[in-house]
Design a protein around this motif. Sequence first.
Motif, short mmCIF file in Angstrom:
data_model
loop_
_atom_site.label_atom_id
_atom_site.label_comp_id
_atom_site.label_asym_id
_atom_site.label_seq_id
_atom_site.Cartn_x
_atom_site.Cartn_y
_atom_site.Cartn_z
N LEU A 1 -1.26 -11.14 2.32
CA LEU A 1 -2.98 -11.05 2.59
C LEU A 1 -3.53 -9.85 1.74
O LEU A 1 -4.51 -9.92 0.82
CB LEU A 1 -3.39 -10.95 3.91
N LEU A 2 -2.54 -8.89 1.52
CA LEU A 2 -3.02 -7.54 0.72
C LEU A 2 -2.77 -7.88 -0.58
O LEU A 2 -3.51 -7.60 -1.52
CB LEU A 2 -2.19 -6.45 1.04
N LEU A 3 -1.61 -8.47 -1.09
CA LEU A 3 -1.36 -8.73 -2.41
C LEU A 3 -2.51 -10.09 -3.01
O LEU A 3 -2.90 -9.45 -4.20
CB LEU A 3 0.13 -9.52 -2.76
N LYS A 4 -2.82 -10.59 -1.94
CA LYS A 4 -4.01 -11.60 -2.59
C LYS A 4 -5.23 -10.95 -2.57
O LYS A 4 -6.20 -11.23 -3.52
CB LYS A 4 -4.20 -12.61 -1.48
N ASN A 5 -5.80 -10.03 -1.76
CA ASN A 5 -6.98 -9.50 -1.67
C ASN A 5 -7.12 -8.28 -2.83
O ASN A 5 -8.40 -8.00 -3.23
CB ASN A 5 -7.36 -8.76 -0.27
N CYS A 6 -5.97 -7.88 -3.26
CA CYS A 6 -5.96 -6.75 -4.21
C CYS A 6 -5.10 -7.35 -5.24
O CYS A 6 -4.22 -6.65 -5.78
CB CYS A 6 -5.43 -5.49 -3.71
#
Length: 245
Positions: free
Chosen positions: A101-106
């Motif tokens: 999710l972090l890789l997707k959001n940032c």
Amino acid sequence: MEMKSILLFLVLVQGILNHVVMGEPLYADIFRCKKDSGDFLPKSTYETNLLDAVKIASEAAKTSTFFYSKGGSRVVAAESFCAAYLKHVDCVSCVNSTFPLLLKNCQNKKHALAWRSKCMVEYGLDINLSNHDHWFVAHETSANKTKDIQGLENTMKALVDKLLKEALKNKENVGRYAYGTMPYGSRQTLFMVMQCSYPLSEQDCNKCLLRVYGEMKPCCSGAIAAATLTSGCYMRYAHDDFRSR
């Protein structure tokens, strides 16, 4: 004259807003991309090393509540950090779901961090584990206020003093950690937890937790539940036992 009064009022309101620390809802999913970290290109060496570090950190969550890994030769790092009261299976689930999710959001950002109520994950270039640069600070706060604000603040201070001594005294495999309760007012109980990331020394942990407590005051005064989260430590309190959430 009336227009001048309106403009003066708007200036005063803006001044107040500039000094208000905004909070997230309780148990929010918080994703932050470090703006000055730069971007990496898709399919670049940086991305390959980053994904390697994230994979290692995700796998290591199965055996440790804290893990720090490096991917490739350029020291791209990833770390995960779980609340000490969390069941290990829930720690693994939180870490493994948060990294994607972090890789997707940032997307394509070289440095990013996420807090999802019970775990923190971070990746970036040359993360300094012993001296966090404090670029990430987030607040969760309840919209509900206590009627006994002074009683809450006095009890918070007493409980912080008590738990801080406990946290600094014992370093477990989850890092320096303390949980406790204290009664106040008319049949009310304050529940609180504080924890530092495993690599922080006693001195750095003390500084981090005192800073977090100081940050909590302008953000969350009177709130019946709140948390202040950083990359190195966090503090949470409520009027019920949040560990079972």
